[in-house]
Design a protein around this motif. Structure first.
Motif, PDB file in Angstrom:
ATOM      1  N   LYS A   1     -70.071 100.111  84.568  1.00  0.00           N
ATOM      2  CA  LYS A   1     -69.180  99.120  84.261  1.00  0.00           C
ATOM      3  C   LYS A   1     -68.886  97.618  84.630  1.00  0.00           C
ATOM      4  O   LYS A   1     -68.799  97.146  84.777  1.00  0.00           O
ATOM      5  N   PHE A   2     -69.583  98.482  85.557  1.00  0.00           N
ATOM      6  CA  PHE A   2     -70.362  96.880  86.888  1.00  0.00           C
ATOM      7  C   PHE A   2     -70.792  95.704  86.210  1.00  0.00           C
ATOM      8  O   PHE A   2     -70.389  94.261  85.769  1.00  0.00           O
ATOM      9  N   PHE A   3     -71.976  95.858  85.392  1.00  0.00           N
ATOM     10  CA  PHE A   3     -72.114  95.331  84.799  1.00  0.00           C
ATOM     11  C   PHE A   3     -71.441  95.018  83.023  1.00  0.00           C
ATOM     12  O   PHE A   3     -71.900  93.402  82.705  1.00  0.00           O
ATOM     13  N   GLU A   4     -71.051  95.896  82.973  1.00  0.00           N
ATOM     14  CA  GLU A   4     -69.852  95.101  81.727  1.00  0.00           C
ATOM     15  C   GLU A   4     -69.340  94.544  82.746  1.00  0.00           C
ATOM     16  O   GLU A   4     -68.898  93.400  81.169  1.00  0.00           O
ATOM     17  N   ALA A   5     -68.254  94.160  83.269  1.00  0.00           N
ATOM     18  CA  ALA A   5     -67.339  92.944  83.759  1.00  0.00           C
ATOM     19  C   ALA A   5     -68.381  91.862  83.683  1.00  0.00           C
ATOM     20  O   ALA A   5     -67.652  91.354  83.559  1.00  0.00           O
ATOM     21  N   ILE A   6     -69.653  91.716  83.998  1.00  0.00           N
ATOM     22  CA  ILE A   6     -70.619  90.416  84.255  1.00  0.00           C
ATOM     23  C   ILE A   6     -70.485  90.089  83.000  1.00  0.00           C
ATOM     24  O   ILE A   6     -70.266  88.819  82.558  1.00  0.00           O
ATOM     25  N   GLU A   7     -70.841  90.648  82.203  1.00  0.00           N
ATOM     26  CA  GLU A   7     -70.795  90.075  80.783  1.00  0.00           C
ATOM     27  C   GLU A   7     -69.435  89.881  80.075  1.00  0.00           C
ATOM     28  O   GLU A   7     -68.719  88.843  79.372  1.00  0.00           O
ATOM     29  N   GLN A   8     -68.281  90.414  80.412  1.00  0.00           N
ATOM     30  CA  GLN A   8     -66.863  90.487  80.180  1.00  0.00           C
ATOM     31  C   GLN A   8     -66.602  89.014  80.314  1.00  0.00           C
ATOM     32  O   GLN A   8     -66.007  87.600  79.674  1.00  0.00           O
ATOM     33  N   ALA A   9     -66.981  88.715  81.916  1.00  0.00           N
ATOM     34  CA  ALA A   9     -66.992  87.310  82.447  1.00  0.00           C
ATOM     35  C   ALA A   9     -67.023  86.174  81.605  1.00  0.00           C
ATOM     36  O   ALA A   9     -66.338  85.137  81.743  1.00  0.00           O
ATOM     37  N   TYR A  10     -68.573  86.397  81.220  1.00  0.00           N
ATOM     38  CA  TYR A  10     -69.055  85.155  80.282  1.00  0.00           C
ATOM     39  C   TYR A  10     -68.567  85.535  78.760  1.00  0.00           C
ATOM     40  O   TYR A  10     -68.499  84.606  78.524  1.00  0.00           O
ATOM     41  N   GLU A  11     -68.575  86.656  78.321  1.00  0.00           N
ATOM     42  CA  GLU A  11     -68.043  86.980  76.861  1.00  0.00           C
ATOM     43  C   GLU A  11     -66.443  86.340  76.602  1.00  0.00           C
ATOM     44  O   GLU A  11     -66.045  85.041  75.453  1.00  0.00           O
ATOM     45  N   LYS A  12     -65.150  86.586  77.555  1.00  0.00           N
ATOM     46  CA  LYS A  12     -63.934  86.871  77.392  1.00  0.00           C
ATOM     47  C   LYS A  12     -63.915  86.813  78.640  1.00  0.00           C
ATOM     48  O   LYS A  12     -62.177  85.792  78.386  1.00  0.00           O
ATOM     49  N   GLY A  13     -63.212  86.865  79.876  1.00  0.00           N
ATOM     50  CA  GLY A  13     -63.036  86.512  80.828  1.00  0.00           C
ATOM     51  C   GLY A  13     -62.654  87.670  81.236  1.00  0.00           C
ATOM     52  O   GLY A  13     -62.115  89.004  80.534  1.00  0.00           O
ATOM     53  N   ILE A  14     -62.476  87.432  82.372  1.00  0.00           N
ATOM     54  CA  ILE A  14     -61.783  89.196  83.249  1.00  0.00           C
ATOM     55  C   ILE A  14     -61.488  88.513  84.378  1.00  0.00           C
ATOM     56  O   ILE A  14     -61.786  87.626  84.939  1.00  0.00           O
ATOM     57  N   LYS A  15     -60.124  89.562  84.790  1.00  0.00           N
ATOM     58  CA  LYS A  15     -58.921  89.189  86.230  1.00  0.00           C
ATOM     59  C   LYS A  15     -59.982  89.734  87.568  1.00  0.00           C
ATOM     60  O   LYS A  15     -60.482  90.612  87.585  1.00  0.00           O
ATOM     61  N   ARG A  16     -59.985  88.340  87.975  1.00  0.00           N
ATOM     62  CA  ARG A  16     -60.171  88.436  89.629  1.00  0.00           C
ATOM     63  C   ARG A  16     -60.685  89.940  89.823  1.00  0.00           C
ATOM     64  O   ARG A  16     -61.858  90.015  90.827  1.00  0.00           O
ATOM     65  N   GLU A  17     -59.341  90.465  90.287  1.00  0.00           N
ATOM     66  CA  GLU A  17     -58.637  91.411  90.798  1.00  0.00           C
ATOM     67  C   GLU A  17     -59.717  92.769  90.607  1.00  0.00           C
ATOM     68  O   GLU A  17     -60.254  93.950  91.101  1.00  0.00           O
ATOM     69  N   VAL A  18     -59.937  93.090  89.228  1.00  0.00           N
ATOM     70  CA  VAL A  18     -60.441  93.922  88.390  1.00  0.00           C
ATOM     71  C   VAL A  18     -62.241  93.246  88.689  1.00  0.00           C
ATOM     72  O   VAL A  18     -62.693  94.391  88.828  1.00  0.00           O
ATOM     73  N   MET A  19     -62.865  92.675  88.294  1.00  0.00           N
ATOM     74  CA  MET A  19     -64.028  92.375  88.907  1.00  0.00           C
ATOM     75  C   MET A  19     -64.735  92.276  89.942  1.00  0.00           C
ATOM     76  O   MET A  19     -65.247  93.298  90.405  1.00  0.00           O
ATOM     77  N   MET A  20     -63.448  92.040  90.925  1.00  0.00           N
ATOM     78  CA  MET A  20     -63.599  92.558  92.746  1.00  0.00           C
ATOM     79  C   MET A  20     -63.749  94.101  92.577  1.00  0.00           C
ATOM     80  O   MET A  20     -64.593  94.070  93.576  1.00  0.00           O
ATOM     81  N   ALA A  21     -62.510  94.487  92.062  1.00  0.00           N
ATOM     82  CA  ALA A  21     -62.954  96.103  92.353  1.00  0.00           C
ATOM     83  C   ALA A  21     -64.330  96.698  92.052  1.00  0.00           C
ATOM     84  O   ALA A  21     -64.690  97.700  92.249  1.00  0.00           O
TER      85      ALA A  21
ATOM     86  N   ALA B   1     -65.185  84.483  91.569  1.00  0.00           N
ATOM     87  CA  ALA B   1     -64.733  85.550  91.704  1.00  0.00           C
ATOM     88  C   ALA B   1     -63.955  85.297  93.226  1.00  0.00           C
ATOM     89  O   ALA B   1     -62.676  86.134  93.343  1.00  0.00           O
ATOM     90  N   LYS B   2     -64.803  85.590  94.167  1.00  0.00           N
ATOM     91  CA  LYS B   2     -64.741  85.254  95.673  1.00  0.00           C
ATOM     92  C   LYS B   2     -64.093  84.178  95.885  1.00  0.00           C
ATOM     93  O   LYS B   2     -63.212  84.214  96.822  1.00  0.00           O
ATOM     94  N   ALA B   3     -63.938  83.280  95.360  1.00  0.00           N
ATOM     95  CA  ALA B   3     -63.863  81.875  95.458  1.00  0.00           C
ATOM     96  C   ALA B   3     -62.235  81.503  95.312  1.00  0.00           C
ATOM     97  O   ALA B   3     -61.836  80.560  95.447  1.00  0.00           O
ATOM     98  N   HIS B   4     -61.579  82.569  94.613  1.00  0.00           N
ATOM     99  CA  HIS B   4     -60.179  82.428  93.543  1.00  0.00           C
ATOM    100  C   HIS B   4     -59.550  83.132  94.475  1.00  0.00           C
ATOM    101  O   HIS B   4     -59.951  84.360  94.838  1.00  0.00           O
ATOM    102  N   THR B   5     -58.458  83.500  94.467  1.00  0.00           N
ATOM    103  CA  THR B   5     -56.760  84.269  94.499  1.00  0.00           C
ATOM    104  C   THR B   5     -56.953  85.341  93.061  1.00  0.00           C
ATOM    105  O   THR B   5     -57.264  85.448  92.344  1.00  0.00           O
ATOM    106  N   ASP B   6     -55.981  86.806  93.860  1.00  0.00           N
ATOM    107  CA  ASP B   6     -55.638  87.891  92.372  1.00  0.00           C
ATOM    108  C   ASP B   6     -54.984  87.025  91.639  1.00  0.00           C
ATOM    109  O   ASP B   6     -54.127  86.325  92.048  1.00  0.00           O
ATOM    110  N   GLY B   7     -54.697  87.484  90.546  1.00  0.00           N
ATOM    111  CA  GLY B   7     -54.005  86.605  89.030  1.00  0.00           C
ATOM    112  C   GLY B   7     -55.266  85.942  88.580  1.00  0.00           C
ATOM    113  O   GLY B   7     -54.726  85.647  87.675  1.00  0.00           O
ATOM    114  N   THR B   8     -56.066  84.909  88.531  1.00  0.00           N
ATOM    115  CA  THR B   8     -57.305  84.155  88.009  1.00  0.00           C
ATOM    116  C   THR B   8     -58.296  85.006  87.086  1.00  0.00           C
ATOM    117  O   THR B   8     -58.304  86.325  87.682  1.00  0.00           O
TER     118      THR B   8
END
Length: 90
Positions: free
Chosen positions: A21-41, A78-85
């Motif tokens: 699921k972590f690696f899928e979230a990385i993929e999503q960040a490249y392909e569609k985008g992902i909420k920062r708080e989801v990525m950090m979780a 993700a670390k450089a931004h705030t939640d909601g990004t």
């Protein structure tokens, strides 16, 4: 997507699922985008499973070699931004 995720045999099934699921979230960040708080979780859970930085780097490097996606860049962004990004890599 014709690549495999780097997994270690000593992990439990639940841990393997969470790492995927972590690696899928990385993929999503490249392909569609992902909420920062989801990525950090997902990243926090990944770090519970893989606390050693050397092991994290090895797994992320293996993932990058097979997929072309750089986990380090996503986490840094993700670390450089705030939640909601929305984290969207180019």
């Amino acid at each position: 997507m014709e690549y495999s995720y780097p997994l270690l045999p000593e992990w439990s099934t639940a841990e393997m699922i969470d790492v995927v699921k972590f690696f899928e979230a990385i993929e999503q960040a490249y392909e569609k985008g992902i909420k920062r708080e989801v990525m950090m979780a997902k990243y926090r859970r990944f770090k519970e499973i893989v606390p050693a930085q050397a092991e994290e780097k090895t797994l992320c490097r293996q993932f990058e070699q097979s997929s072309g996606y750089v986990a380090y860049r996503v986490i840094k962004e993700a670390k450089a931004h705030t939640d909601g990004t929305i984290i969207k890599m180019k």
